[in-house]
Design an enzyme around this catalytic site. Structure first.
Site, short mmCIF file in Angstrom:
data_model
loop_
_atom_site.label_atom_id
_atom_site.label_comp_id
_atom_site.label_asym_id
_atom_site.label_seq_id
_atom_site.Cartn_x
_atom_site.Cartn_y
_atom_site.Cartn_z
N ALA A 8 32.51 50.08 -32.85
CA ALA A 8 32.19 49.10 -31.81
C ALA A 8 31.25 49.69 -30.77
O ALA A 8 31.50 49.65 -29.56
CB ALA A 8 33.48 48.61 -31.14
N GLY A 9 30.14 50.24 -31.25
CA GLY A 9 29.12 50.76 -30.34
C GLY A 9 28.11 49.69 -29.99
O GLY A 9 28.44 48.50 -29.92
N ALA A 10 26.86 50.09 -29.81
CA ALA A 10 25.84 49.15 -29.35
C ALA A 10 25.60 48.03 -30.36
O ALA A 10 25.72 46.84 -30.02
CB ALA A 10 24.54 49.91 -29.07
N GLY A 12 27.36 47.37 -33.21
CA GLY A 12 28.62 46.74 -33.56
C GLY A 12 29.09 45.76 -32.50
O GLY A 12 29.57 44.66 -32.81
N LYS A 206 11.78 50.57 -42.31
CA LYS A 206 12.32 51.05 -41.04
C LYS A 206 12.39 52.58 -41.02
O LYS A 206 12.09 53.21 -40.02
CB LYS A 206 13.71 50.46 -40.79
N ASN A 210 11.68 55.88 -38.40
CA ASN A 210 12.80 56.75 -38.03
C ASN A 210 12.58 58.20 -38.44
O ASN A 210 12.97 59.13 -37.72
CB ASN A 210 14.10 56.25 -38.68
N ASN A 214 11.73 59.20 -34.46
CA ASN A 214 13.02 59.61 -33.90
C ASN A 214 13.12 61.11 -33.65
O ASN A 214 13.49 61.54 -32.53
CB ASN A 214 14.17 59.16 -34.81
N SER A 275 17.78 56.23 -30.97
CA SER A 275 19.16 56.70 -31.04
C SER A 275 19.28 58.22 -31.12
O SER A 275 20.21 58.81 -30.55
CB SER A 275 19.87 56.06 -32.24
N GLU A 287 21.90 62.27 -36.04
CA GLU A 287 21.79 61.54 -37.30
C GLU A 287 20.55 62.05 -38.05
O GLU A 287 19.59 61.33 -38.28
CB GLU A 287 21.66 60.05 -36.99
#
Length: 334
Positions: A8-10, A12, A206, A210, A214, A275, A287
């Site tokens: 339940a992060g950003a 989610g 995408k 990344n 990133n 992120s 990540e």
């Protein structure tokens, strides 16, 4: 329809709030202060125009067995976190439960029903010990690509930066009833959800950014627009993108836009911290493997040279190791 949000992060939180507001039965799997906040007062979403959506009637649990079987599971953890929870996902599944994987980078299931010489290959960068493949049946998986940018600004509070598009697709390219069902629910909740005939090509589009942008942001502590507007980093991004495109082409994936247009798209997002940079600043594990290591690994398998990606991969790997040794704190001493 019963939908569990695992992580339940950003992203989610963004998905869960809008789905709950549209009438779906939403359950969050969360922990710590975030779990406490959702249990106490639900989840809040602040939109770009300053308005707020408050999802009060949602359930939240720390343990998946407490939530019980769901119709769909939206897996919104980061890729390097999936292995640790893979075995527990069985508690959320009945016979026909579908799991929508919403991680950045090359997914662990990439070569399932892929065809060709690498069919069935397990990438160590995506599933280091094989734990995910052992516990998560790829036949349950619906692939996805997450395009919005959002931040978890406080426990139980998500702030949308921009975007409402999610690409979804079956791994074999078919349009199935389960795919139509979850896509319909997301559209009803206010998202744009084109069905991808080739979800792997969407993932690469995408990943193209990344893999390059990133890690450079993580190393320089600069925003998207800053690294895209500074001449040397823009050129490095372009070189890394050319290498990643060569790897994708070797897998049969063709990009429909130019490198320059892809960089311009990232620049247009503005002063957003991707992120990986957010993780550096917050002292969280990076990540790195699915975003960068996977492209290097694929290059080795396919005999495609990736010198610039490999160099940046080494530098960010050292940064990740330093953060781990220093308990997530960067220290600059004179």
């Amino acid at each position: 329809m019963k939908i569990a949000i695992v992580g339940a992060g950003a992203i989610g939180g963004y998905l869960g709030v809008r789905l709950a507001a549209s009438g779906e039965d939403v359950t969050f799997i969360a922990r710590g202060p975030n779990l406490a906040a959702i249990k106490a007062s639900g989840m809040r979403l602040r939109l770009e125009d300053g308005t707020e959506i408050h999802a009060k009637d949602v359930r939240a649990f720390e343990k998946m067995h407490e939530a019980g079987p769901q119709d769909f599971v939206l897996l919104t953890l980061k890729a390097h976190q999936v292995g640790a929870i893979a075995a527990d996902l069985a508690h959320l599944c009945h016979e026909t439960t579908a799991i929508v994987t919403m991680q950045n980078g090359i997914p662990w299931w990439y070569f399932y029903r892929h065809g060709g010489a690498l069919e069935g290959t397990r990438l160590r960068s995506s599933d280091p010990d094989g734990r995910i493949a052992q516990h998560l049946d790829p036949a349950r998986v619906i692939g996805s690509v997450v395009y919005p940018a959002a931040n978890l600004v406080a426990p139980g509070v998500v702030e949308l930066v921009e975007g409402n598009r999610f690409g979804l697709g079956e791994l074999d390219g078919n349009t199935t009833p389960r795919l139509q069902s979850i896509v319909g629910a997301l559209i009803k909740a206010g998202f744009r959800v084109p069905i991808a005939r080739d979800i792997r090509a969407e993932i690469w589009l995408k990943l193209w950014g990344n893999t390059s942008i990133n890690p450079i942001c993580a190393l320089t502590h600069a925003t998207l627009e800053q690294v895209c507007r500074f001449g040397q980093t823009r050129e490095l991004i372009a070189q890394m993108m050319a290498e990643a495109e060569a790897v994708a082409n070797a897998l049969g994936v063709q990009f429909k836009i130019s490198i320059e247009k892809r960089i311009a798209g990232a620049e247009a997002i503005g002063a957003h911290k991707p992120s990986t940079l957010q993780d550096v600043e917050l002292g969280r594990p990076l990540e790195l493997e699915p975003l960068v290591g996977a492209v290097v690994e694929l290059g080795e398998l396919l005999k495609v040279s990736t010198p610039n990606i490999g160099a940046i991969y080494a530098c960010v790997g050292q940064l990740a190791q330093h953060l781990n040794v220093q308990d997530g704190k960067l220290r600059i001493k004179s």
